[in-house]
Design a protein around this motif. Structure first.
Motif, PDB file in Angstrom:
ATOM      1  N   ASP A  64      -6.502  -9.035   7.399  1.00 57.92           N
ATOM      2  CA  ASP A  64      -5.401  -8.319   8.057  1.00 57.92           C
ATOM      3  C   ASP A  64      -4.282  -9.266   8.473  1.00 57.92           C
ATOM      4  O   ASP A  64      -3.100  -9.010   8.210  1.00 57.92           O
ATOM      5  CB  ASP A  64      -5.927  -7.552   9.271  1.00 57.92           C
ATOM      6  N   ALA A 100      -7.794  -2.222   0.982  1.00 56.29           N
ATOM      7  CA  ALA A 100      -6.734  -1.536   1.717  1.00 56.29           C
ATOM      8  C   ALA A 100      -5.394  -2.255   1.585  1.00 56.29           C
ATOM      9  O   ALA A 100      -4.338  -1.652   1.797  1.00 56.29           O
ATOM     10  CB  ALA A 100      -7.110  -1.404   3.191  1.00 56.29           C
ATOM     11  N   GLN A 101      -5.439  -3.542   1.233  1.00 55.27           N
ATOM     12  CA  GLN A 101      -4.208  -4.312   1.048  1.00 55.27           C
ATOM     13  C   GLN A 101      -3.683  -4.229  -0.380  1.00 55.27           C
ATOM     14  O   GLN A 101      -2.695  -4.896  -0.719  1.00 55.27           O
ATOM     15  CB  GLN A 101      -4.445  -5.774   1.429  1.00 55.27           C
TER      16      GLN A 101
END
Length: 276
Positions: A64, A100-101
């Motif tokens: 993240d 998710a990235q």
């Protein structure tokens, strides 16, 4: 049965939600994370992404914070100029964060789903065939906060130094080097002990002796517990630890009953129920 979830937020809240149908789960994080005050090094490393044969993220927080500092990497695997850089993760949580990235699943390597553990050692079993002499590997990790008492901090970006056999990412760096790879570390975020108020201390003190089960996913979190409650006896305390090294830390602190579980919901629930 009450379960004390010690993961960093927001993971703690997520695990409380997952466990709540089966038990009384309460979040009491023993780790906190924050962004680096200066992310210029992270941005420089992000621009060199394609220079690496593989980038290994030690946790979902590493993912993240790294991508927050490098938003241009979101679409790097789309189009004709997509790099060959593999993305390595130690477990499913970190893998989900990578996906998710925008990293495609076919570029991600992780321990086998039926692996006995999700860690660097299990990851190596999957990726060792990718390494040739001279290959560059980047390991993205966290660093201790300036106000955290738990030892020295490495440089923000540095090559992995030879040393005695270690565990986790240190073991992986040493193993990669022995295979001929060049290994770099980069720090993506800061971590440290939380600041507790009276309510957190009261909950922890009660949970040390009332039959609650502590859920530990980090040996560092166990060390923080010792610092936060230095005079507490853990002779009646029980815990589930998601790795052997974490279990050893809990036993060293004095926990009377410690069982191990893989960090999956079904395995954690089964271990909690074994303590009922």
């Amino acid at each position: 049965m009450r379960v004390i979830v010690t993961r960093v937020q927001p993971q703690a809240a997520h695990w409380v939600q997952r466990l709540s149908p089966r038990c009384e789960a309460v979040a009491l994080p023993l780790l906190e994370t924050r962004a680096l005050p200066d992310t210029s090094v992270l941005q420089t490393v992000g621009q060199r992404w394609s220079d690496y044969a593989a980038v290994m993220f030690v946790s979902s927080h590493a993912v993240d914070f790294f991508f927050k500092s490098n938003p241009a990497l979101a679409g790097i695997y789309h189009g004709a100029d997509a790099p060959d850089t593999r993305v390595w993760v130690p477990g499913p949580g970190t893998g989900a964060a990578v996906l998710a990235q925008g990293v495609p699943a076919y570029q991600v390597d992780s321990p086998a789903a039926d692996s006995g553990q999700f860690d660097s050692e299990a990851l190596w079993q999957q990726v060792q065939g990718q390494i040739t002499p001279g290959a560059r590997v980047l390991i993205v990790r966290g660093d201790l906060r300036d106000d955290d008492p738990q030892g020295d901090r490495p440089a923000a970006v540095a090559p992995a130094e030879p040393g005695t056999p270690g565990v986790g990412r240190e073991w992986l760096a040493q193993t990669l080097r022995q295979a001929g790879a060049v290994v770099d570390f980069v720090v993506a975020y800061q971590r440290g002990a939380p600041v507790w108020g009276a309510s957190e201390r009261a909950l922890a003190t009660q949970a040390a002796a009332d039959g609650s089960v502590w859920l530990f996913s980090s040996a560092e979190a166990v060390q923080h517990l010792a610092t936060l409650l230095p005079n507490q006896s853990w002779a009646q305390a029980r815990a589930v630890a998601t790795h052997d090294r974490i279990a050893q830390a809990a036993r060293a602190l004095g926990f009377a009953d410690v069982v191990e579980a893989r960090p999956t919901l079904s395995d954690v629930v089964a271990s909690i129920e074994s303590l009922a």
